[in-house]
Design a protein around this motif. Structure first.
Motif, PDB file in Angstrom:
ATOM      1  N   HIS A   2      10.052  38.848  43.035  1.00  0.00           N
ATOM      2  CA  HIS A   2       9.136  38.292  44.027  1.00  0.00           C
ATOM      3  C   HIS A   2       9.841  37.666  45.232  1.00  0.00           C
ATOM      4  CE1 HIS A   2       5.676  36.639  45.886  1.00  0.00           C
ATOM      5  NE2 HIS A   2       6.061  35.403  45.679  1.00  0.00           N
ATOM      6  N   PRO A   3      11.003  37.003  45.059  1.00  0.00           N
ATOM      7  CA  PRO A   3      11.658  36.479  46.267  1.00  0.00           C
ATOM      8  C   PRO A   3      11.931  37.543  47.316  1.00  0.00           C
ATOM      9  CG  PRO A   3      12.625  35.494  44.318  1.00  0.00           C
ATOM     10  CD  PRO A   3      11.695  36.575  43.833  1.00  0.00           C
ATOM     11  N   ALA A   4      12.034  38.806  46.879  1.00  0.00           N
ATOM     12  CA  ALA A   4      12.244  39.900  47.830  1.00  0.00           C
ATOM     13  C   ALA A   4      10.922  40.459  48.337  1.00  0.00           C
ATOM     14  CB  ALA A   4      13.058  41.012  47.183  1.00  0.00           C
ATOM     15  N   GLY A   5       9.784  39.870  47.915  1.00  0.00           N
ATOM     16  CA  GLY A   5       8.500  40.274  48.451  1.00  0.00           C
ATOM     17  C   GLY A   5       7.751  41.316  47.662  1.00  0.00           C
ATOM     18  N   PHE A   6       8.253  41.691  46.494  1.00  0.00           N
ATOM     19  CA  PHE A   6       7.521  42.647  45.672  1.00  0.00           C
ATOM     20  C   PHE A   6       7.871  42.437  44.207  1.00  0.00           C
ATOM     21  CE2 PHE A   6      11.576  44.715  46.216  1.00  0.00           C
ATOM     22  CZ  PHE A   6      11.800  45.382  45.019  1.00  0.00           C
ATOM     23  N   THR A   7       6.973  42.919  43.357  1.00  0.00           N
ATOM     24  CA  THR A   7       7.195  42.939  41.920  1.00  0.00           C
ATOM     25  C   THR A   7       6.816  44.327  41.431  1.00  0.00           C
ATOM     26  OG1 THR A   7       6.556  40.611  41.813  1.00  0.00           O
ATOM     27  CG2 THR A   7       6.688  41.786  39.744  1.00  0.00           C
ATOM     28  N   ALA A   8       7.593  44.881  40.518  1.00  0.00           N
ATOM     29  CA  ALA A   8       7.351  46.249  40.058  1.00  0.00           C
ATOM     30  C   ALA A   8       7.199  46.286  38.550  1.00  0.00           C
ATOM     31  CB  ALA A   8       8.498  47.167  40.495  1.00  0.00           C
ATOM     32  N   PHE A   9       6.322  47.188  38.095  1.00  0.00           N
ATOM     33  CA  PHE A   9       6.037  47.363  36.682  1.00  0.00           C
ATOM     34  C   PHE A   9       5.963  48.860  36.377  1.00  0.00           C
ATOM     35  CE2 PHE A   9       3.804  43.702  38.380  1.00  0.00           C
ATOM     36  CZ  PHE A   9       4.115  42.673  37.501  1.00  0.00           C
ATOM     37  N   VAL A  34       3.040  44.258  46.343  1.00  0.00           N
ATOM     38  CA  VAL A  34       3.863  44.021  47.535  1.00  0.00           C
ATOM     39  C   VAL A  34       3.145  43.000  48.412  1.00  0.00           C
ATOM     40  CG1 VAL A  34       5.010  45.081  49.511  1.00  0.00           C
ATOM     41  CG2 VAL A  34       4.669  46.404  47.406  1.00  0.00           C
ATOM     42  N   THR A  35       3.851  41.976  48.847  1.00  0.00           N
ATOM     43  CA  THR A  35       3.200  40.947  49.649  1.00  0.00           C
ATOM     44  C   THR A  35       3.101  41.355  51.116  1.00  0.00           C
ATOM     45  OG1 THR A  35       3.178  38.598  50.223  1.00  0.00           O
ATOM     46  CG2 THR A  35       5.331  39.666  50.171  1.00  0.00           C
ATOM     47  N   ASP A  36       1.988  40.957  51.725  1.00  0.00           N
ATOM     48  CA  ASP A  36       1.843  41.053  53.174  1.00  0.00           C
ATOM     49  C   ASP A  36       2.018  39.682  53.812  1.00  0.00           C
ATOM     50  OD1 ASP A  36       1.118  42.635  55.568  1.00  0.00           O
ATOM     51  OD2 ASP A  36      -0.631  41.313  55.621  1.00  0.00           O
ATOM     52  N   GLY A  37       2.274  38.669  52.982  1.00  0.00           N
ATOM     53  CA  GLY A  37       2.440  37.316  53.481  1.00  0.00           C
ATOM     54  C   GLY A  37       1.286  36.417  53.089  1.00  0.00           C
ATOM     55  N   GLU A  38       1.277  35.214  53.624  1.00  0.00           N
ATOM     56  CA  GLU A  38       0.264  34.217  53.301  1.00  0.00           C
ATOM     57  C   GLU A  38      -0.328  33.655  54.593  1.00  0.00           C
ATOM     58  OE1 GLU A  38       2.435  31.409  50.937  1.00  0.00           O
ATOM     59  OE2 GLU A  38       2.059  32.525  49.082  1.00  0.00           O
ATOM     60  N   VAL A  39      -1.617  33.359  54.565  1.00  0.00           N
ATOM     61  CA  VAL A  39      -2.329  32.881  55.742  1.00  0.00           C
ATOM     62  C   VAL A  39      -3.101  31.617  55.377  1.00  0.00           C
ATOM     63  CG1 VAL A  39      -4.095  33.412  57.479  1.00  0.00           C
ATOM     64  CG2 VAL A  39      -2.536  35.207  56.700  1.00  0.00           C
ATOM     65  N   ILE A  40      -3.092  30.636  56.268  1.00  0.00           N
ATOM     66  CA  ILE A  40      -3.828  29.395  56.052  1.00  0.00           C
ATOM     67  C   ILE A  40      -5.274  29.576  56.504  1.00  0.00           C
ATOM     68  CG2 ILE A  40      -4.034  26.980  56.745  1.00  0.00           C
ATOM     69  CD1 ILE A  40      -1.002  26.913  57.061  1.00  0.00           C
ATOM     70  N   TYR A  41      -6.208  29.196  55.651  1.00  0.00           N
ATOM     71  CA  TYR A  41      -7.628  29.212  55.953  1.00  0.00           C
ATOM     72  C   TYR A  41      -8.183  27.799  55.831  1.00  0.00           C
ATOM     73  CZ  TYR A  41      -7.605  34.324  55.559  1.00  0.00           C
ATOM     74  OH  TYR A  41      -7.351  35.659  55.733  1.00  0.00           O
ATOM     75  N   GLU A  42      -9.028  27.415  56.755  1.00  0.00           N
ATOM     76  CA  GLU A  42      -9.627  26.093  56.703  1.00  0.00           C
ATOM     77  C   GLU A  42     -10.555  25.969  55.494  1.00  0.00           C
ATOM     78  OE1 GLU A  42     -11.583  25.141  60.339  1.00  0.00           O
ATOM     79  OE2 GLU A  42      -9.870  25.756  61.578  1.00  0.00           O
TER      80      GLU A  42
END
Length: 285
Positions: free
Chosen positions: A8-15, A25-33
């Motif tokens: 996960h530190p590299a932005g993905f996890t595989a199985f 695979v992460t696209d990132g994180e976004v803050i929502y009110e």
């Protein structure tokens, strides 16, 4: 599922499950009110709920039978640098955009489709067929979509609709529209889950060894809406229908104990829905 690598530190996890490789695979994180969640509910009833929510965006990718199938496409450049990271982390996982054969959209909200089109209307996955439910397509391209059952601001909804309509126009000759009764690809079956959007769709995915459920945007976080499915979000196009669908979906998943993947749940997004008090709870795997 057996882990191939926990990275996960590299932005993905595989199985791996059977002959299928499975990537989150992460696209990132976004803050929502916080106001986006439980609209109309007095803040005093929300307990220790945070002032804002940080939502992950998990992209599910399957590699099997010479196909690379991706579910949703993230935020694109619109929310960089917090999100729009999908292309980078796909490469880190050894997946090139040109190798993606199919993209299955759970629905057409911008944080799920913006990553399909780049600056200058460039197709970011040039070889991919893009699958979208007919009900979803019809709603967003309509000349007069019905937003009367949403708790969002009408002007914001109309602006979003025009944006989505523009993205769909660019994708037009790549789109393959489906109905909830259709089998899309081998082992992938859509399950209609309307309310969040008219064509919001979950997917039952058979790996050859097990079945798991992509529950899309049934819940946007791992606390509030599990405990109170009726509280909903301003993103729900039909607020009451979305609440009913959420309640029914969580109950079914708690009853059958199937593995679940959530687009906005803590990375890598896999877990199970369990009964918790008067509602439900998320149990990460």
């Amino acid at each position: 599922m057996l882990p191939l690598m926990m990275n996960h530190p590299a932005g993905f996890t595989a199985f791996r499950s059977g002959e299928m490789e499975i990537f989150s695979v992460t696209d990132g994180e976004v803050i929502y009110e916080a106001r986006c969640f439980a609209p109309g509910i007095p803040r005093t009833l929300l307990g220790n709920s945070p002032r804002h929510f940080i939502l992950p965006h998990n992209i599910l990718v399957l590699r099997f039978n010479n196909r690379v199938v991706m579910f949703d496409a993230g935020n694109g450049h619109y929310t960089a640098p917090e999100a729009g990271q999908l292309q980078f982390y796909l490469h880190a996982a050894g997946i090139t955009p040109e190798s993606v054969t199919d993209i299955i959209l759970t629905h057409a909200h911008p944080d799920h489709i913006n990553g399909l089109v780049g600056v200058g209307e460039q197709l970011m996955f040039p070889e991919a067929r893009i699958h979208l439910s007919q009900a979803e397509y019809d709603f967003w391209v309509s000349e007069s979509p019905d937003f009367s059952r949403s708790k969002n601001i009408p002007a914001a909804l109309l602006q979003m609709q025009q944006h989505i309509k523009g993205i769909l126009r660019v994708l037009d000759n790549r789109l393959q529209l489906f109905h909830s009764t259709d089998a899309l690809l081998e082992g992938i079956h859509p399950v209609a889950a309307p309310g969040h959007t008219p064509g919001h769709t979950l997917f039952a995915i058979n790996t050859g060894e097990e079945q798991f459920i992509h529950m899309a945007d049934t819940c946007h976080e791992n606390e509030l809406l599990f405990h109170h499915p009726e509280w909903g979000t301003i993103f729900d196009i039909d607020f009451e229908q979305a609440a009913q669908t959420r309640q029914a979906t969580l109950q079914e998943l708690a009853n059958n104990g199937k593995l679940v993947f959530g687009y906005h749940l803590p990375a890598p997004g896999f877990g199970k829905v369990i009964q918790g008090g008067d509602g439900f709870a998320w149990k990460p795997q």
